[in-house]
Design a protein around this motif. Structure first.
Motif, PDB file in Angstrom:
ATOM      1  N   LYS A 116       0.858  -1.174   0.000  1.00  0.00           N
ATOM      2  CA  LYS A 116       0.000   0.000   0.000  1.00  0.00           C
ATOM      3  C   LYS A 116       0.902   1.234   0.000  1.00  0.00           C
ATOM      4  O   LYS A 116       1.588   1.519   0.967  1.00  0.00           O
ATOM      5  CB  LYS A 116      -0.914   0.009   1.221  1.00  0.00           C
ATOM      6  CG  LYS A 116      -1.923  -1.128   1.232  1.00  0.00           C
ATOM      7  CD  LYS A 116      -2.925  -0.976   2.354  1.00  0.00           C
ATOM      8  CE  LYS A 116      -2.276  -1.199   3.703  1.00  0.00           C
ATOM      9  NZ  LYS A 116      -3.241  -1.183   4.815  1.00  0.00           N
ATOM     10  N   GLU A 117       0.913   1.948  -1.112  1.00  0.00           N
ATOM     11  CA  GLU A 117       1.854   3.046  -1.307  1.00  0.00           C
ATOM     12  C   GLU A 117       1.717   4.148  -0.269  1.00  0.00           C
ATOM     13  O   GLU A 117       2.717   4.656   0.237  1.00  0.00           O
ATOM     14  CB  GLU A 117       1.689   3.620  -2.704  1.00  0.00           C
ATOM     15  CG  GLU A 117       2.043   2.634  -3.788  1.00  0.00           C
ATOM     16  CD  GLU A 117       1.719   3.150  -5.185  1.00  0.00           C
ATOM     17  OE1 GLU A 117       1.568   4.364  -5.352  1.00  0.00           O
ATOM     18  OE2 GLU A 117       1.627   2.310  -6.083  1.00  0.00           O
ATOM     19  N   ASP A 118       0.491   4.534   0.063  1.00  0.00           N
ATOM     20  CA  ASP A 118       0.306   5.625   1.015  1.00  0.00           C
ATOM     21  C   ASP A 118       0.827   5.251   2.398  1.00  0.00           C
ATOM     22  O   ASP A 118       1.462   6.046   3.073  1.00  0.00           O
ATOM     23  CB  ASP A 118      -1.158   6.055   1.069  1.00  0.00           C
ATOM     24  CG  ASP A 118      -2.121   4.914   1.368  1.00  0.00           C
ATOM     25  OD1 ASP A 118      -1.766   3.732   1.133  1.00  0.00           O
ATOM     26  OD2 ASP A 118      -3.230   5.188   1.839  1.00  0.00           O
ATOM     27  N   VAL A 119       0.589   4.021   2.821  1.00  0.00           N
ATOM     28  CA  VAL A 119       1.052   3.558   4.130  1.00  0.00           C
ATOM     29  C   VAL A 119       2.571   3.436   4.133  1.00  0.00           C
ATOM     30  O   VAL A 119       3.238   3.847   5.080  1.00  0.00           O
ATOM     31  CB  VAL A 119       0.390   2.216   4.509  1.00  0.00           C
ATOM     32  CG1 VAL A 119       0.949   1.684   5.808  1.00  0.00           C
ATOM     33  CG2 VAL A 119      -1.113   2.386   4.599  1.00  0.00           C
ATOM     34  N   ALA A 120       3.135   2.889   3.077  1.00  0.00           N
ATOM     35  CA  ALA A 120       4.586   2.735   2.991  1.00  0.00           C
ATOM     36  C   ALA A 120       5.276   4.099   3.029  1.00  0.00           C
ATOM     37  O   ALA A 120       6.302   4.268   3.692  1.00  0.00           O
ATOM     38  CB  ALA A 120       4.966   1.972   1.737  1.00  0.00           C
ATOM     39  N   SER A 121       4.719   5.070   2.346  1.00  0.00           N
ATOM     40  CA  SER A 121       5.288   6.407   2.341  1.00  0.00           C
ATOM     41  C   SER A 121       5.275   7.008   3.744  1.00  0.00           C
ATOM     42  O   SER A 121       6.254   7.600   4.192  1.00  0.00           O
ATOM     43  CB  SER A 121       4.508   7.290   1.375  1.00  0.00           C
ATOM     44  OG  SER A 121       5.021   8.590   1.377  1.00  0.00           O
ATOM     45  N   LEU A 122       4.169   6.817   4.457  1.00  0.00           N
ATOM     46  CA  LEU A 122       4.064   7.301   5.833  1.00  0.00           C
ATOM     47  C   LEU A 122       5.093   6.600   6.716  1.00  0.00           C
ATOM     48  O   LEU A 122       5.766   7.233   7.524  1.00  0.00           O
ATOM     49  CB  LEU A 122       2.658   7.076   6.370  1.00  0.00           C
ATOM     50  CG  LEU A 122       2.427   7.442   7.835  1.00  0.00           C
ATOM     51  CD1 LEU A 122       2.674   8.934   8.046  1.00  0.00           C
ATOM     52  CD2 LEU A 122       1.023   7.060   8.253  1.00  0.00           C
ATOM     53  N   PHE A 123       5.246   5.289   6.551  1.00  0.00           N
ATOM     54  CA  PHE A 123       6.228   4.541   7.328  1.00  0.00           C
ATOM     55  C   PHE A 123       7.622   5.090   7.101  1.00  0.00           C
ATOM     56  O   PHE A 123       8.411   5.215   8.028  1.00  0.00           O
ATOM     57  CB  PHE A 123       6.181   3.052   6.962  1.00  0.00           C
ATOM     58  CG  PHE A 123       5.277   2.237   7.824  1.00  0.00           C
ATOM     59  CD1 PHE A 123       4.048   2.708   8.231  1.00  0.00           C
ATOM     60  CD2 PHE A 123       5.663   0.981   8.237  1.00  0.00           C
ATOM     61  CE1 PHE A 123       3.215   1.951   9.019  1.00  0.00           C
ATOM     62  CE2 PHE A 123       4.842   0.213   9.027  1.00  0.00           C
ATOM     63  CZ  PHE A 123       3.612   0.699   9.424  1.00  0.00           C
ATOM     64  N   LEU A 124       7.947   5.402   5.861  1.00  0.00           N
ATOM     65  CA  LEU A 124       9.269   5.955   5.556  1.00  0.00           C
ATOM     66  C   LEU A 124       9.490   7.262   6.295  1.00  0.00           C
ATOM     67  O   LEU A 124      10.538   7.489   6.876  1.00  0.00           O
ATOM     68  CB  LEU A 124       9.428   6.185   4.062  1.00  0.00           C
ATOM     69  CG  LEU A 124       9.742   4.971   3.216  1.00  0.00           C
ATOM     70  CD1 LEU A 124       9.749   5.350   1.745  1.00  0.00           C
ATOM     71  CD2 LEU A 124      11.074   4.378   3.609  1.00  0.00           C
ATOM     72  N   ARG A 125       8.494   8.114   6.261  1.00  0.00           N
ATOM     73  CA  ARG A 125       8.643   9.405   6.942  1.00  0.00           C
ATOM     74  C   ARG A 125       8.818   9.219   8.439  1.00  0.00           C
ATOM     75  O   ARG A 125       9.656   9.863   9.050  1.00  0.00           O
ATOM     76  CB  ARG A 125       7.438  10.295   6.646  1.00  0.00           C
ATOM     77  CG  ARG A 125       7.516  10.930   5.293  1.00  0.00           C
ATOM     78  CD  ARG A 125       6.440  11.952   5.072  1.00  0.00           C
ATOM     79  NE  ARG A 125       5.733  11.515   3.880  1.00  0.00           N
ATOM     80  CZ  ARG A 125       4.442  11.319   3.785  1.00  0.00           C
ATOM     81  NH1 ARG A 125       3.655  11.556   4.782  1.00  0.00           N
ATOM     82  NH2 ARG A 125       3.903  10.897   2.669  1.00  0.00           N
ATOM     83  N   ILE A 126       8.027   8.324   9.022  1.00  0.00           N
ATOM     84  CA  ILE A 126       8.134   8.076  10.464  1.00  0.00           C
ATOM     85  C   ILE A 126       9.499   7.496  10.810  1.00  0.00           C
ATOM     86  O   ILE A 126      10.173   7.952  11.720  1.00  0.00           O
ATOM     87  CB  ILE A 126       7.016   7.120  10.934  1.00  0.00           C
ATOM     88  CG1 ILE A 126       5.661   7.828  10.857  1.00  0.00           C
ATOM     89  CG2 ILE A 126       7.289   6.618  12.346  1.00  0.00           C
ATOM     90  CD1 ILE A 126       4.483   6.909  11.047  1.00  0.00           C
ATOM     91  N   ALA A 127       9.893   6.481  10.066  1.00  0.00           N
ATOM     92  CA  ALA A 127      11.144   5.789  10.361  1.00  0.00           C
ATOM     93  C   ALA A 127      12.373   6.643  10.128  1.00  0.00           C
ATOM     94  O   ALA A 127      13.351   6.554  10.862  1.00  0.00           O
ATOM     95  CB  ALA A 127      11.241   4.503   9.527  1.00  0.00           C
ATOM     96  N   MET A 128      12.351   7.483   9.145  1.00  0.00           N
ATOM     97  CA  MET A 128      13.559   8.193   8.754  1.00  0.00           C
ATOM     98  C   MET A 128      13.692   9.586   9.361  1.00  0.00           C
ATOM     99  O   MET A 128      14.777  10.118   9.442  1.00  0.00           O
ATOM    100  CB  MET A 128      13.640   8.333   7.233  1.00  0.00           C
ATOM    101  CG  MET A 128      13.489   7.075   6.447  1.00  0.00           C
ATOM    102  SD  MET A 128      14.564   5.632   6.644  1.00  0.00           S
ATOM    103  CE  MET A 128      15.851   5.961   7.692  1.00  0.00           C
ATOM    104  N   PHE A 129      12.597  10.209   9.752  1.00  0.00           N
ATOM    105  CA  PHE A 129      12.703  11.614  10.150  1.00  0.00           C
ATOM    106  C   PHE A 129      12.197  11.930  11.538  1.00  0.00           C
ATOM    107  O   PHE A 129      11.988  13.073  11.859  1.00  0.00           O
ATOM    108  CB  PHE A 129      11.992  12.491   9.119  1.00  0.00           C
ATOM    109  CG  PHE A 129      12.655  12.411   7.782  1.00  0.00           C
ATOM    110  CD1 PHE A 129      13.885  12.993   7.584  1.00  0.00           C
ATOM    111  CD2 PHE A 129      12.078  11.708   6.753  1.00  0.00           C
ATOM    112  CE1 PHE A 129      14.518  12.900   6.365  1.00  0.00           C
ATOM    113  CE2 PHE A 129      12.711  11.611   5.518  1.00  0.00           C
ATOM    114  CZ  PHE A 129      13.933  12.211   5.330  1.00  0.00           C
ATOM    115  N   ASN A 130      11.991  10.940  12.382  1.00  0.00           N
ATOM    116  CA  ASN A 130      11.590  11.207  13.780  1.00  0.00           C
ATOM    117  C   ASN A 130      12.775  11.599  14.598  1.00  0.00           C
ATOM    118  O   ASN A 130      13.865  11.291  14.389  1.00  0.00           O
ATOM    119  CB  ASN A 130      10.924   9.983  14.399  1.00  0.00           C
ATOM    120  CG  ASN A 130       9.442  10.018  14.186  1.00  0.00           C
ATOM    121  OD1 ASN A 130       8.858  11.046  13.901  1.00  0.00           O
ATOM    122  ND2 ASN A 130       8.825   8.882  14.328  1.00  0.00           N
TER     123      ASN A 130
END
Length: 103
Positions: free
Chosen positions: A89-103
């Motif tokens: 799911k592209e939208d969920v994966a994109s959100l995961f990337l943002r959470i994982a990489m920029f917190n």
């Protein structure tokens, strides 16, 4: 899938512009894969919530990707792994990337 690839490329490009000279990555794709393996069922299904193990993996990924170079490596690893899952799911994966990489 096309949107996910574009999102990953944008994130990687953004991170590259923030790179410090001389910074080297010490995180491996195997480590990144281990962190996110429990997220695959959620990222490929159309219902449900991420498991506690998935959330724990994201927290671990955040801890092991401190430097910009490590975040760049993790983004590349995630991009490679996502290519093997056409039902992500592209939208969920994109959100995961943002959470994982920029917190």
């Amino acid at each position: 899938m096309k949107g996910l690839v574009i999102s990953v490329i944008v994130v990687v490009t953004m991170v590259q512009f923030m790179a410090e000279p001389g910074e080297t990555a010490v995180v491996s794709c195997d480590e990144v894969d281990e962190c996110l393996v429990y997220c695959v069922p959620y990222l490929t299904s159309r219902t449900g919530y991420p498991s506690a193990l998935c959330c724990g993996g994201l927290a671990k990924l955040e801890k092991i990707t401190v430097t910009t170079a490590e975040k760049q490596t993790a983004c590349s690893c995630i991009k490679q792994a996502a290519a093997g899952f056409p039902s992500v799911k592209e939208d969920v994966a994109s959100l995961f990337l943002r959470i994982a990489m920029f917190n």
